[in-house]
Design a protein around this motif. Structure first.
Motif, short mmCIF file in Angstrom:
data_model
loop_
_atom_site.label_atom_id
_atom_site.label_comp_id
_atom_site.label_asym_id
_atom_site.label_seq_id
_atom_site.Cartn_x
_atom_site.Cartn_y
_atom_site.Cartn_z
N VAL A 1 -14.08 58.39 26.94
CA VAL A 1 -13.62 57.72 25.72
C VAL A 1 -13.39 58.73 24.60
N LEU A 2 -14.32 59.66 24.45
CA LEU A 2 -14.19 60.65 23.38
C LEU A 2 -12.99 61.58 23.59
N SER A 3 -12.65 61.81 24.85
CA SER A 3 -11.50 62.68 25.13
C SER A 3 -10.17 61.94 25.00
N LYS A 4 -10.20 60.63 25.18
CA LYS A 4 -8.96 59.85 25.20
C LYS A 4 -8.58 59.30 23.82
N PHE A 5 -9.58 58.93 23.01
CA PHE A 5 -9.31 58.27 21.74
C PHE A 5 -9.87 59.07 20.57
N ASP A 6 -9.08 59.16 19.51
CA ASP A 6 -9.47 59.90 18.31
C ASP A 6 -9.43 58.95 17.11
N PRO A 7 -10.57 58.72 16.43
CA PRO A 7 -10.59 57.79 15.31
C PRO A 7 -9.70 58.22 14.14
N ASN A 8 -9.31 59.48 14.12
CA ASN A 8 -8.45 59.98 13.04
C ASN A 8 -6.96 59.95 13.41
N ARG A 9 -6.67 59.45 14.61
CA ARG A 9 -5.29 59.44 15.07
C ARG A 9 -4.71 58.03 14.94
N PRO A 10 -3.66 57.85 14.14
CA PRO A 10 -3.06 56.53 13.96
C PRO A 10 -2.64 55.93 15.31
N ASP B 1 -4.64 54.78 17.67
CA ASP B 1 -5.66 54.81 18.73
C ASP B 1 -6.58 53.59 18.71
N VAL B 2 -6.71 52.93 17.56
CA VAL B 2 -7.51 51.71 17.53
C VAL B 2 -6.89 50.65 18.43
N ALA B 3 -5.56 50.50 18.33
CA ALA B 3 -4.86 49.53 19.17
C ALA B 3 -4.95 49.92 20.64
N LEU B 4 -4.84 51.21 20.94
CA LEU B 4 -4.93 51.68 22.33
C LEU B 4 -6.32 51.43 22.90
N PHE B 5 -7.34 51.62 22.07
CA PHE B 5 -8.71 51.39 22.53
C PHE B 5 -8.93 49.90 22.79
N ARG B 6 -8.33 49.05 21.95
CA ARG B 6 -8.46 47.60 22.19
C ARG B 6 -7.90 47.24 23.56
N GLU B 7 -6.76 47.83 23.93
CA GLU B 7 -6.16 47.56 25.24
C GLU B 7 -7.06 48.07 26.36
N PHE B 8 -7.63 49.23 26.17
CA PHE B 8 -8.57 49.80 27.14
C PHE B 8 -9.77 48.87 27.32
N LEU B 9 -10.24 48.27 26.22
CA LEU B 9 -11.40 47.40 26.26
C LEU B 9 -11.11 46.12 27.06
N LYS B 10 -9.87 45.65 27.02
CA LYS B 10 -9.51 44.45 27.77
C LYS B 10 -9.70 44.67 29.27
N GLU B 11 -9.47 45.90 29.72
CA GLU B 11 -9.61 46.23 31.14
C GLU B 11 -11.01 46.71 31.50
N ASN B 12 -11.81 47.00 30.48
CA ASN B 12 -13.17 47.51 30.70
C ASN B 12 -14.15 46.73 29.82
N ASP B 13 -14.20 45.43 30.07
CA ASP B 13 -14.96 44.50 29.23
C ASP B 13 -16.44 44.52 29.62
N THR B 14 -17.13 45.60 29.23
CA THR B 14 -18.55 45.73 29.51
C THR B 14 -19.30 45.89 28.19
N PRO B 15 -20.58 45.57 28.15
CA PRO B 15 -21.35 45.75 26.91
C PRO B 15 -21.29 47.19 26.40
N GLU B 16 -21.35 48.15 27.30
CA GLU B 16 -21.33 49.54 26.88
C GLU B 16 -20.00 49.91 26.23
N CYS B 17 -18.90 49.43 26.79
CA CYS B 17 -17.59 49.70 26.21
C CYS B 17 -17.44 49.05 24.84
N HIS B 18 -17.99 47.88 24.67
CA HIS B 18 -17.95 47.23 23.37
C HIS B 18 -18.71 48.06 22.33
N LEU B 19 -19.83 48.64 22.74
CA LEU B 19 -20.60 49.48 21.82
C LEU B 19 -19.83 50.76 21.48
N LEU B 20 -19.20 51.35 22.48
CA LEU B 20 -18.39 52.56 22.24
C LEU B 20 -17.22 52.26 21.30
#
Length: 231
Positions: free
Chosen positions: A23-32, A34-53
């Motif tokens: 996750v840290l290598s794929k998504f950057d909180p300072n990169r416009p 990436d929030v939307a991209l992470f949301r899409e990733f979360l749809k495919e990886n719907d686990t408690p740990e991913c929600h916390l990340l």
């Protein structure tokens, strides 16, 4: 005289380092974007740990508009059984971040942090009872929780317990024991522990440390002898 703050470390407590590194290598909180991209990733990886990340990622953006969503995902992770969500949830309720502030619930969660192996949680409870800012001070309870934190390896707990011995709050004043606790806290990286050691060296064992603490208004509504050791 330095007192530690209550905020638990805002770093990942997650045990699955492989997922965290990805996750840290794929998504950057300072990169416009990436929030939307992470949301899409979360749809495919719907686990408690991913929600916390994802919650931690939202927090790292520094954008207030994400705070409500941050809180929602911490709660999802917590309800899903993610142990590492507990300190985040405790901090949320303590500071009112993305959710209504609730000190009582925050203290319950801080204690739960200690119960699952994060001793700074015990410190956070003990510190509240020591200082009496958000709850009425209770030095019996403060000693109980700060000792648990110190025994569990918390540098903050060692510093807080040292302050109780230094000032004679609930326990008999013992400058030597206080300095040993400050030294242990310093070894574990506490700058407050180091500063309090230097204070003892400068002022000496006979100095009125309790008076100094009360003079600076560090304990709300203090009444001498209210919860003395011999009561």
């Amino acid at each position: 005289m330095l007192v530690e703050g209550n905020l638990l470390s805002a770093t990942f407590y997650t045990e699955s380092m492989k997922l965290e590194k990805y996750v840290l290598s794929k998504f950057d909180p300072n990169r416009p974007g990436d929030v939307a991209l992470f949301r899409e990733f979360l749809k495919e990886n719907d686990t408690p740990e991913c929600h916390l990340l994802f919650a931690e990622f939202l927090y790292a953006t520094g954008e207030k508009l994400h705070m409500k969503e941050y809180a929602e995902h911490v709660i999802i992770a917590y309800n899903g059984g993610e142990r590492d969500a507990i300190p985040y949830l405790a901090n949320m309720y303590f500071f009112g971040e993305g959710i209504e502030k609730d000190i009582g619930l925050a203290l319950v969660l801080f204690e739960k942090c200690g119960d699952v192996g994060i001793p700074d949680g015990y410190f956070s409870v003990g510190n509240e009872y020591l200082m009496g800012v958000n709850v009425p001070y209770d030095h019996r309870k403060a000693f109980h929780y700060l000792k648990k934190a110190s025994d569990g390896g918390s540098a903050k707990g060692m510093n807080g317990l040292g302050l109780m011995y230094l000032c004679g709050f609930y326990v008999d004043k013992d400058v030597r024991k206080a300095k040993k606790l400050f030294a242990k806290a310093r070894i574990r990286g506490s700058s407050s522990g180091y500063s309090n050691m230097m204070l003892i060296d400068e002022c000496g064992p006979e100095f009125d440390y309790k008076g100094m603490m009360l003079e600076h208004g560090l304990i709300e509504g203090y009444i001498e002898g209210k919860d003395a050791l011999d009561e």
